[in-house]
Design a protein around this motif. Structure first.
Motif, PDB file in Angstrom:
ATOM      1  N   ALA A  31       0.768  -1.301   0.173  1.00 32.28           N
ATOM      2  CA  ALA A  31       0.003  -0.219  -0.090  1.00 32.28           C
ATOM      3  C   ALA A  31       0.847   1.239   0.122  1.00 32.28           C
ATOM      4  O   ALA A  31       1.856   1.293   0.317  1.00 32.28           O
ATOM      5  N   ALA A  32       0.201   2.210  -0.502  1.00 33.79           N
ATOM      6  CA  ALA A  32       1.129   3.699  -0.553  1.00 33.79           C
ATOM      7  C   ALA A  32       0.842   4.196   0.746  1.00 33.79           C
ATOM      8  O   ALA A  32       0.003   3.501   1.833  1.00 33.79           O
ATOM      9  N   CYS A  33       1.704   5.127   1.061  1.00 31.98           N
ATOM     10  CA  CYS A  33       1.714   5.856   2.613  1.00 31.98           C
ATOM     11  C   CYS A  33       2.079   7.390   2.506  1.00 31.98           C
ATOM     12  O   CYS A  33       2.391   7.675   1.378  1.00 31.98           O
ATOM     13  N   ILE A  34       2.043   7.987   3.625  1.00 30.26           N
ATOM     14  CA  ILE A  34       2.703   9.214   3.463  1.00 30.26           C
ATOM     15  C   ILE A  34       3.974   9.229   4.501  1.00 30.26           C
ATOM     16  O   ILE A  34       3.639   8.536   5.694  1.00 30.26           O
ATOM     17  N   MET A  35       4.894   9.950   4.166  1.00 27.66           N
ATOM     18  CA  MET A  35       5.864  10.085   4.873  1.00 27.66           C
ATOM     19  C   MET A  35       5.912  11.648   5.405  1.00 27.66           C
ATOM     20  O   MET A  35       5.803  12.646   4.286  1.00 27.66           O
ATOM     21  N   GLU A  47      13.429  15.407  11.068  1.00 29.46           N
ATOM     22  CA  GLU A  47      12.607  14.407  11.703  1.00 29.46           C
ATOM     23  C   GLU A  47      11.549  13.505  10.432  1.00 29.46           C
ATOM     24  O   GLU A  47      11.197  14.342   9.545  1.00 29.46           O
ATOM     25  N   HIS A  48      11.466  12.243  10.773  1.00 24.96           N
ATOM     26  CA  HIS A  48      10.473  11.776   9.763  1.00 24.96           C
ATOM     27  C   HIS A  48       9.644  10.927  10.464  1.00 24.96           C
ATOM     28  O   HIS A  48       9.757  10.293  11.470  1.00 24.96           O
ATOM     29  N   SER A  49       8.437  10.432   9.944  1.00 25.22           N
ATOM     30  CA  SER A  49       7.479   9.624  10.622  1.00 25.22           C
ATOM     31  C   SER A  49       6.468   9.149   9.534  1.00 25.22           C
ATOM     32  O   SER A  49       6.384   9.643   8.565  1.00 25.22           O
ATOM     33  N   ILE A  50       5.748   8.112   9.573  1.00 21.53           N
ATOM     34  CA  ILE A  50       4.650   7.336   8.932  1.00 21.53           C
ATOM     35  C   ILE A  50       3.465   7.473   9.987  1.00 21.53           C
ATOM     36  O   ILE A  50       3.499   6.481  10.837  1.00 21.53           O
ATOM     37  N   PRO A  51       2.264   8.034   9.423  1.00 22.56           N
ATOM     38  CA  PRO A  51       1.159   8.035  10.198  1.00 22.56           C
ATOM     39  C   PRO A  51       0.342   6.363  10.222  1.00 22.56           C
ATOM     40  O   PRO A  51       0.923   5.766   9.114  1.00 22.56           O
ATOM     41  N   PRO A  52      -0.429   5.875  10.634  1.00 22.05           N
ATOM     42  CA  PRO A  52      -0.941   4.795  10.673  1.00 22.05           C
ATOM     43  C   PRO A  52      -1.586   4.363   9.231  1.00 22.05           C
ATOM     44  O   PRO A  52      -2.228   5.356   8.486  1.00 22.05           O
ATOM     45  N   VAL A  53      -0.985   3.200   8.618  1.00 24.81           N
ATOM     46  CA  VAL A  53      -1.456   2.975   7.292  1.00 24.81           C
ATOM     47  C   VAL A  53      -2.860   2.214   7.400  1.00 24.81           C
ATOM     48  O   VAL A  53      -3.169   1.709   8.172  1.00 24.81           O
ATOM     49  N   GLN A  54      -3.487   2.454   5.940  1.00 25.18           N
ATOM     50  CA  GLN A  54      -5.028   2.055   5.964  1.00 25.18           C
ATOM     51  C   GLN A  54      -4.684   0.512   5.660  1.00 25.18           C
ATOM     52  O   GLN A  54      -5.673  -0.267   5.922  1.00 25.18           O
ATOM     53  N   GLU A  55      -3.673   0.240   4.751  1.00 25.90           N
ATOM     54  CA  GLU A  55      -3.578  -1.275   4.210  1.00 25.90           C
ATOM     55  C   GLU A  55      -2.166  -1.982   4.714  1.00 25.90           C
ATOM     56  O   GLU A  55      -1.204  -0.941   4.648  1.00 25.90           O
ATOM     57  N   PRO A  56      -2.037  -2.937   4.565  1.00 29.47           N
ATOM     58  CA  PRO A  56      -0.728  -3.739   4.819  1.00 29.47           C
ATOM     59  C   PRO A  56       0.304  -3.257   3.925  1.00 29.47           C
ATOM     60  O   PRO A  56       0.144  -3.016   2.596  1.00 29.47           O
ATOM     61  N   ARG A  57       1.533  -2.799   4.175  1.00 32.21           N
ATOM     62  CA  ARG A  57       2.749  -2.693   3.460  1.00 32.21           C
ATOM     63  C   ARG A  57       4.259  -2.996   4.150  1.00 32.21           C
ATOM     64  O   ARG A  57       4.234  -3.383   5.195  1.00 32.21           O
ATOM     65  N   PHE A  58       4.968  -2.984   3.235  1.00 34.68           N
ATOM     66  CA  PHE A  58       6.336  -3.286   3.724  1.00 34.68           C
ATOM     67  C   PHE A  58       7.164  -2.118   3.337  1.00 34.68           C
ATOM     68  O   PHE A  58       6.939  -1.730   2.241  1.00 34.68           O
ATOM     69  N   SER A  59       8.201  -1.986   4.185  1.00 40.19           N
ATOM     70  CA  SER A  59       9.371  -1.015   3.623  1.00 40.19           C
ATOM     71  C   SER A  59      10.745  -1.889   3.876  1.00 40.19           C
ATOM     72  O   SER A  59      11.042  -2.531   4.684  1.00 40.19           O
ATOM     73  N   LEU A  60      11.399  -1.544   2.625  1.00 44.19           N
ATOM     74  CA  LEU A  60      12.917  -2.149   2.664  1.00 44.19           C
ATOM     75  C   LEU A  60      13.994  -0.791   3.022  1.00 44.19           C
ATOM     76  O   LEU A  60      13.897   0.146   2.120  1.00 44.19           O
ATOM     77  N   THR A  61      14.623  -0.896   4.079  1.00 50.41           N
ATOM     78  CA  THR A  61      15.294   0.381   4.533  1.00 50.41           C
ATOM     79  C   THR A  61      16.581  -0.073   4.344  1.00 50.41           C
ATOM     80  O   THR A  61      17.316  -0.558   5.305  1.00 50.41           O
TER      81      THR A  61
END
Length: 192
Positions: free
Chosen positions: A128-132, A166-180
């Motif tokens: 899923a997409a998200c907001i940073m 600083e950065h953050s990600i608010p609660p996601v609405q659908e499952p997602r993965f991130s590779l950092t």
């Protein structure tokens, strides 16, 4: 990529964004095997987060406040690692750490900067997409940017955005993965 009313992310020194770094087929294949990794709940000073994580290469131990060596990056990550290294001008082999994060519905990550033990940070979004959200203290207020991270996209945090924001990600609405993927702080390769 989207930005909020406070400006565009292109104005933040050290931030780069690339859409469609992976094809839909590559993303589907990765989403097929990523859930089988040995995830554990994220722990921070005795608290468990809603997200699950697994580290390769190096892991930051919050209790000891230092890096510890862990299992090497699995070969399955080699194609995406090579691709993002090339896209962002990072020497092959410099991205020595990988944190894979599984965000279930409602999972978030609060305001933070990646630990100083790390240098450049490259993120790849899957699912899923998200907001940073990005913020930087300016006097008694905050300078803020919201950046949409689309599936299969990648971003680079280096320079000012890496050290001063600083950065953050608010609660996601659908499952997602991130590779950092991260370089170690001692990395002094080409400026991106």
């Amino acid at each position: 990529m989207t930005a909020d009313l406070f400006g565009t992310p292109d104005l933040i020194a050290g931030f780069q964004y690339r859409a469609d770094v992976l094809s839909p087929k590559e993303e589907d294949e990765m989403l097929g095997w990523l859930p089988n990794l040995p995830f554990r709940a994220f722990e921070f000073h005795g608290f468990e987060g809603k997200r699950r994580v697994v580290s390769f290469g190096w892991k930051y131990d919050f209790s000891a406040q230092r890096l510890i060596a862990v299992d090497p990056l699995p070969v399955e990550f080699a194609p995406v690692l090579q691709r993002v290294s090339g896209l962002f001008g990072i020497e092959e082999g410099a991205l020595q750490q990988l944190l894979v994060t599984e965000y279930g519905q409602g999972a978030a990550i609060g305001w933070h900067r990646d630990k100083a033990a790390f240098g450049k940070v490259v993120g790849v979004s899957l699912g899923a997409a998200c907001i940073m959200r990005l913020r930087k203290k300016r006097g008694t207020t905050w300078l803020r940017h919201n950046i949409g991270l689309d599936p299969r996209s990648a971003y680079l945090l280096s320079g000012e955005v890496r050290t001063d924001w600083e950065h953050s990600i608010p609660p996601v609405q659908e499952p997602r993965f991130s590779l950092t993927f991260r370089t170690l702080a001692s990395y002094t390769g080409p400026a991106a």
